[in-house]
Each structure stands twice: as structure tokens, then as C-alpha cells.
Scaffold this motif. Structure first.
Motif, PDB file in Angstrom:
ATOM      1  N   GLY A   1      37.346  37.745  25.615  1.00  0.00           N
ATOM      2  CA  GLY A   1      37.953  36.395  26.184  1.00  0.00           C
ATOM      3  C   GLY A   1      38.006  36.483  27.784  1.00  0.00           C
ATOM      4  O   GLY A   1      37.848  35.770  28.637  1.00  0.00           O
ATOM      5  N   ALA A   2      38.670  37.514  28.168  1.00  0.00           N
ATOM      6  CA  ALA A   2      38.792  37.785  29.620  1.00  0.00           C
ATOM      7  C   ALA A   2      37.763  37.807  30.275  1.00  0.00           C
ATOM      8  O   ALA A   2      37.391  37.220  31.619  1.00  0.00           O
ATOM      9  N   TYR A   3      36.868  38.926  29.580  1.00  0.00           N
ATOM     10  CA  TYR A   3      35.559  38.840  30.566  1.00  0.00           C
ATOM     11  C   TYR A   3      34.594  37.655  30.638  1.00  0.00           C
ATOM     12  O   TYR A   3      34.074  37.241  31.442  1.00  0.00           O
ATOM     13  N   LEU A   4      34.750  36.689  29.490  1.00  0.00           N
ATOM     14  CA  LEU A   4      34.168  35.466  29.650  1.00  0.00           C
ATOM     15  C   LEU A   4      34.505  34.757  30.684  1.00  0.00           C
ATOM     16  O   LEU A   4      33.919  33.782  30.975  1.00  0.00           O
ATOM     17  N   THR A   5      35.814  34.691  30.802  1.00  0.00           N
ATOM     18  CA  THR A   5      36.406  34.106  31.774  1.00  0.00           C
ATOM     19  C   THR A   5      36.352  34.426  33.392  1.00  0.00           C
ATOM     20  O   THR A   5      36.854  34.029  34.340  1.00  0.00           O
ATOM     21  N   HIS A   6      35.895  35.593  33.374  1.00  0.00           N
ATOM     22  CA  HIS A   6      35.865  36.327  34.498  1.00  0.00           C
ATOM     23  C   HIS A   6      37.477  36.786  35.121  1.00  0.00           C
ATOM     24  O   HIS A   6      37.549  36.534  36.526  1.00  0.00           O
ATOM     25  N   THR A   7      38.212  37.206  34.400  1.00  0.00           N
ATOM     26  CA  THR A   7      39.493  37.639  34.685  1.00  0.00           C
ATOM     27  C   THR A   7      39.718  38.993  34.162  1.00  0.00           C
ATOM     28  O   THR A   7      40.707  39.148  33.480  1.00  0.00           O
ATOM     29  N   PRO A   8      39.141  39.908  34.569  1.00  0.00           N
ATOM     30  CA  PRO A   8      38.029  40.026  35.848  1.00  0.00           C
ATOM     31  C   PRO A   8      36.508  39.861  35.111  1.00  0.00           C
ATOM     32  O   PRO A   8      36.534  39.745  33.934  1.00  0.00           O
ATOM     33  N   ASP A   9      35.500  39.892  35.895  1.00  0.00           N
ATOM     34  CA  ASP A   9      34.118  39.695  35.478  1.00  0.00           C
ATOM     35  C   ASP A   9      33.727  41.411  35.805  1.00  0.00           C
ATOM     36  O   ASP A   9      33.327  41.504  36.851  1.00  0.00           O
ATOM     37  N   LYS A  10      33.731  41.857  34.467  1.00  0.00           N
ATOM     38  CA  LYS A  10      33.481  43.515  34.794  1.00  0.00           C
ATOM     39  C   LYS A  10      32.098  43.816  34.080  1.00  0.00           C
ATOM     40  O   LYS A  10      31.540  44.841  34.359  1.00  0.00           O
ATOM     41  N   VAL A  11      31.479  42.887  33.077  1.00  0.00           N
ATOM     42  CA  VAL A  11      30.344  43.533  32.461  1.00  0.00           C
ATOM     43  C   VAL A  11      29.158  42.603  32.410  1.00  0.00           C
ATOM     44  O   VAL A  11      28.238  42.802  31.633  1.00  0.00           O
ATOM     45  N   GLY A  12      29.519  41.397  33.108  1.00  0.00           N
ATOM     46  CA  GLY A  12      28.455  40.642  33.459  1.00  0.00           C
ATOM     47  C   GLY A  12      28.126  39.442  32.324  1.00  0.00           C
ATOM     48  O   GLY A  12      26.823  38.915  32.446  1.00  0.00           O
ATOM     49  N   TYR A  13      29.171  39.032  31.607  1.00  0.00           N
ATOM     50  CA  TYR A  13      28.811  37.698  30.779  1.00  0.00           C
ATOM     51  C   TYR A  13      28.825  36.482  31.541  1.00  0.00           C
ATOM     52  O   TYR A  13      29.541  36.332  32.706  1.00  0.00           O
ATOM     53  N   PRO A  14      28.025  35.639  31.045  1.00  0.00           N
ATOM     54  CA  PRO A  14      27.840  34.213  32.046  1.00  0.00           C
ATOM     55  C   PRO A  14      29.423  33.738  31.838  1.00  0.00           C
ATOM     56  O   PRO A  14      30.058  33.732  30.864  1.00  0.00           O
ATOM     57  N   LEU A  15      29.916  32.879  32.814  1.00  0.00           N
ATOM     58  CA  LEU A  15      31.269  32.356  32.905  1.00  0.00           C
ATOM     59  C   LEU A  15      31.286  31.202  31.582  1.00  0.00           C
ATOM     60  O   LEU A  15      30.358  30.571  31.523  1.00  0.00           O
TER      61      LEU A  15
END
Length: 344
Positions: free
Chosen positions: A263-277
Motif C-alpha cells: 500500500g505504501a509503495y502504491l501511494t509513493h510514500t515512498p516510491d521505491k520499486v516503480g509501481y504506478p501511483l
């Protein structure tokens, strides 16, 4: 006050107190009742109670789990009896009489995990108070019984029985056999053991290759803890596509760490692995941790993370995220810490 003098009777040529005879008869009646119920199927309501109880137990809510597990345990379900024993023991931090009763009921139906816990019971309340029943099995007897039942199954190729033999003997050979036979938990522990220095590898990268092999196999076998460990390996190797795939797969199992991280990576909090926002999906997933009611460090995490994501969102997006969370709960397993079945 009159002093108490126990009444004795002659039984099989030996002298025993009447209170001991009563205890023996009661235990025998309980054993017969358990055997009669051993193959009884649970009703829909009882099955639902068992599922709810196990879910709560896996969320570290042993006290809340107890009444639900009791419903299925009293109906004769050996797995519910085992988890009820676990819940009562963990709640009290020792093997009290009620926990032992349910472990013994489960063990009477051949549950190997219950036998092992009875065999490991170093903190038994009756031992502390020095009043254990004379007919109570010693821990070593339970361990021997478990091994007597597990070994033939293991020798016939049963992967889970091989893992249980490893638990009983701490023989690394049984762990490797179980892993090679496809047991996902054993594969995970093979990887962890090799990370900690087990095994002999002439070339350093061969150790890394073996660890990766076991974690991949365990992940493909559906074990969430292995998936998260595999994600860490893939991230270190720079395989972001693999990271994104396995983190999502781990989240789908209900692993609380995977759900919050995904969930955190999807919201780019943070963006660490390149999921689309994806603020709606990400916020919805993170908000699911509310149901843990502070289990582990979930509350502290939520108090920081949710406001951080909300700053990026409109009220409409938050409303959609809450709807997404409801749909996710209906179509995916409940959140879980996935504690080891044989806890300590």
C-alpha cells in the motif's frame, strides 16, 4: 478446623487415594468423549466460529480468539482444540490445567502438534505448585509418542511429517528431506539456516544461489514469510519486476507486513520499486491495518502513514479507497502475522 485425611481404597493391588481414582475416571470419560467426537463434522456455525477463532489467534488476539475456538473445540475438532490450548497457554504464559486439557484432547485424536507442545511444556503450573496428577504423562512420553506416529509417515515420504521429525530431533537431515519433498515451511527454514551459516559451500555465491532457490520454491508454495524474504533478495539484486510481483502476491495472502508495504509503495510514500501511483488502492490497503487494533506496531504505523497519504488525496478519493478496502476484505484472506504453528 478438622484436618483432612484422604480416603484410600485398594485398586489392582496398590493403594491409591480416592481423589486420584476420581481424577483417573474423569480423564477416561473425557478421553472416550473425545474419541466419540473425533470424526464428527462441524456445523456451519461451528466451522465459522473456528475460522474466526484462528483468524484472531493469527492476529495476536488470543483472548478474543478463545470463545470462538471453544465452540469448535467442544464439538470435537482437534485443530480448534490445539489452537485453544495455544491461546490459553500464551495468555497465561505457562501451561495451566485448562490449556493442558485441550492439548490432551487434541493429542488424543492424533494431533502431533499438540503432542509436541505437551512435550515442550517446561512451564507447567502443576509443576510449579508440585501437584501434578500421578497419571499425567511426562513431557518425554509425549515427544516419544509424537515421534512414534510421525516417523513412519516421514519414511513413506510425507513432507509435513518429515518437518515434524525435524522439530522433534533437530536433525538437519529431516529438514532437508522435507524441503526437497516440497514442504514450503521447511524450504523457508532451509533458506534461513543457510543465511545463518548452515551448510558447506565451497564458493560463496553458491550459498547465495541456494538461499535464493529455497526462498523461490517456498514462495511458489504459498508461504508468505518466504515471499517477503524473497522480495528482499530480489530487491538487493535489482530485480524490480520480481519485487513488484512477489510483494503483490504476498499482500494477497493477507500478510500484514506485505499489505502495508504494498500500500505504501502504491501511494509513493515512498516510491521505491516503480509501481504506478494508485492512491485509492494504496490508501485502502494501508487502512486495513486498523482491524489489527494495535497488534504489533500497527497503530504507530497508521498514525504516521495514513495522514501522510491523505495529504495527497481528495475527499472523493478517500471515499473510494474505503470502498476498495471493503471489497478487498471480501475477496482476500484476513490480515495475519502468520505466527509459527509450533509457538514457544
Amino acid at each position: 478446623m478438622e484436618s483432612y485425611t484422604p480416603t484410600f481404597i485398594i485398586f489392582s493391588g496398590k493403594t491409591k487415594p480416592l481423589t486420584s481414582i476420581r481424577k483417573t475416571l474423569i480423564r477416561a470419560l473425557l478421553y472416550i468423549a473425545v474419541i466419540n467426537d473425533a470424526y464428527a463434522e462441524l456445523t456451519t456455525e461451528q466451522e465459522a466460529a473456528k475460522t474466526r477463532g484462528v483468524t484472531l489467534y493469527n492476529q495476536y488476539k488470543a483472548t478474543s480468539a478463545t470463545p470462538f475456538l471453544s465452540i469448535a473445540a467442544e464439538a470435537g475438532d482437534h485443530e480448534a482444540q490445539y489452537y485453544l490450548g495455544e491461546s490459553l497457554r500464551r495468555k497465561n504464559h505457562y501451561m495451566n490445567p485448562e490449556a493442558r486439557k485441550w492439548y490432551e484432547a487434541s493429542a488424543a485424536q492424533g494431533d502431533l502438534y499438540a503432542m509436541i507442545q505437551l512435550g515442550r511444556s517446561e512451564k507447567d503450573l502443576c509443576q510449579i505448585s508440585n501437584d501434578c496428577p500421578s497419571d499425567q504423562k511426562q513431557p518425554i512420553e509425549w515427544l516419544n509418542q509424537a515421534q512414534h506416529l510421525a516417523k513412519p509417515k516421514a519414511e513413506q515420504g510425507d513432507a509435513e511429517a518429515m518437518f515434524i521429525m525435524y522439530q522433534l530431533t533437530i536433525d538437519q537431515g529431516w529438514l532437508e528431506k522435507s524441503a526437497n519433498a516440497g514442504d514450503a515451511v521447511a524450504q523457508y527454514w532451509m533458506a534461513i539456516g543457510e543465511q545463518e551459516g548452515n551448510g558447506v559451500f565451497l564458493l560463496p555465491w553458491k550459498r547465495s544461489e541456494s538461499i535464493t532457490k529455497w526462498l523461490k520454491a517456498s514462495s511458489e508454495g504459498g508461504y508468505p514469510k518466504a515471499m517477503m524474504a524473497y522480495v528482499a533478495v530480489l530487491y538487493k539484486e535489482g530485480d524490480m519486476e520480481g519485487v513488484r510481483h512477489w510483494l503483490e502476491e504476498a499482500a494477497k495472502t493477507g500478510d500484514q507486513n506485505a499489505v502495508s508495504t504494498y500500500g505504501a509503495y502504491l501511494t509513493h510514500t515512498p516510491d521505491k520499486v516503480g509501481y504506478p501511483l494508485d492512491l485509492v488502492k494504496g490508501y485502502g490497503l494501508v487502512s486495513l491495518l486498523k482491524e489489527l487494533d494495535g497488534g504489533g506496531s500497527a497503530r504507530d504505523y497508521l498514525e504516521v502513514k495514513l495522514p501522510e497519504i491523505e495529504e495527497k488525496m481528495t475527499p472523493e478519493q478517500i471515499s473510494k479507497a474505503n470502498e476498495f478496502a471493503k471489497k478487498w476484505k471480501l475477496t482476500h484472506p484476513p490480515l495475519s502475522f502468520f505466527p509459527e504453528k509450533l509457538s514457544h
